[in-house]
Design a protein around this motif. Structure first.
Motif, short mmCIF file in Angstrom:
data_model
loop_
_atom_site.label_atom_id
_atom_site.label_comp_id
_atom_site.label_asym_id
_atom_site.label_seq_id
_atom_site.Cartn_x
_atom_site.Cartn_y
_atom_site.Cartn_z
N CYS A 1 -6.56 -0.19 6.28
CA CYS A 1 -5.54 0.65 6.18
C CYS A 1 -5.82 2.06 7.28
O CYS A 1 -6.70 2.22 7.52
CB CYS A 1 -5.51 1.46 4.83
SG CYS A 1 -4.05 2.70 4.51
N CYS B 1 0.28 3.44 3.44
CA CYS B 1 0.92 3.28 4.72
C CYS B 1 2.01 2.32 4.69
O CYS B 1 3.02 2.28 5.87
CB CYS B 1 -0.06 2.29 5.65
SG CYS B 1 -0.47 0.87 4.79
N HIS C 1 -7.85 -3.82 2.25
CA HIS C 1 -6.98 -3.08 2.87
C HIS C 1 -7.40 -1.38 2.68
O HIS C 1 -7.43 -0.52 3.58
CB HIS C 1 -5.57 -3.27 2.35
CG HIS C 1 -4.52 -2.31 3.10
ND1 HIS C 1 -4.11 -2.73 4.51
CD2 HIS C 1 -3.82 -1.07 2.53
CE1 HIS C 1 -3.41 -1.51 4.74
NE2 HIS C 1 -3.15 -0.79 3.39
N CYS D 1 0.99 -1.36 -0.04
CA CYS D 1 -0.05 -0.10 0.02
C CYS D 1 0.82 1.33 0.20
O CYS D 1 1.71 1.48 0.59
CB CYS D 1 -0.94 0.07 1.27
SG CYS D 1 -1.58 1.59 1.60
ZN LIG Z 1 -2.32 0.88 3.64
#
Ligand SMILES: [Zn+2]
Length: 183
Positions: free
Chosen positions: A131, A117, A126, A114
């Protein structure tokens, strides 16, 4: 007599970009195996193999706790632009081009992680649910809408959240719209 769908595409323009190509591929998948029949359309209840609905059969399934929703039905909302609903619908079907799905389709991406993050794989669940950024967003929205903190385990939970709110029917639609826009 059944007839397979066939024909030639008459494009105004070819699909451009990964998203459009994916949408087109999804359309082809939906059409795969579909046969058109002559005659009127009819309503079929998917809870029974024969397709005919009967109250005794339905009661029997409930008593055995054997009834389960045959398929996810996306609830459209007229308060938001169609493209907003479309993204949510596409995500609910698992057809959004997130990094995990791109890699499964052998489309090269720089990283599966991702980009927000840098913690876990970028997937629909997510980016919209687990997230840290998404959780902060839902936390702010729950405060703003004066509802309990969202308890979400999947993206579909998010799409059905308004059904379990204590809002009136109209306010629940507005609440659903807020959730859709936030996605
Ligand atoms: Zn994330």
């Amino acid at each position: 007599m059944d007839e397979w769908i066939s024909g030639n595409w008459d494009w105004c323009r070819e699909p451009i970009g990964i998203a459009e190509v994916e949408e087109f591929r999804g359309l082809l998948q939906l059409c795969q195996g579909v046969k058109l029949r002559h005659g009127d359309d009819k309503v079929v209840w998917l809870g029974d193999e024969v397709g005919g609905f009967s109250v005794p059969n339905f009661k029997e399934k409930i008593s055995r706790n054997a009834y389960s929703e045959p398929g996810f039905v996306f609830e459209w909302n007229r308060l938001v632009p169609r493209k907003v609903s479309f993204v949510a619908w596409w995500a609910a079907l698992g057809r959004l081009s997130t990094r995990d799905t791109l890699i499964k389709r052998n489309i090269p991406v720089s990283s599966i992680v991702c980009p927000i993050c840098s913690d876990l794989e970028e997937s629909v669940e997510h980016i919209f649910i687990s997230c840290g950024f998404a959780q902060s967003l839902w936390s702010v929205i729950s405060l703003w809408c004066k509802v309990p903190t969202f308890l979400l385990f999947s993206f579909r939970d998010l799409l059905e959240l308004h059904k379990f709110s204590e809002f009136s029917k109209d306010k629940a639609k507005v609440f659903q719209a807020v959730c859709l826009i936030a996605t």
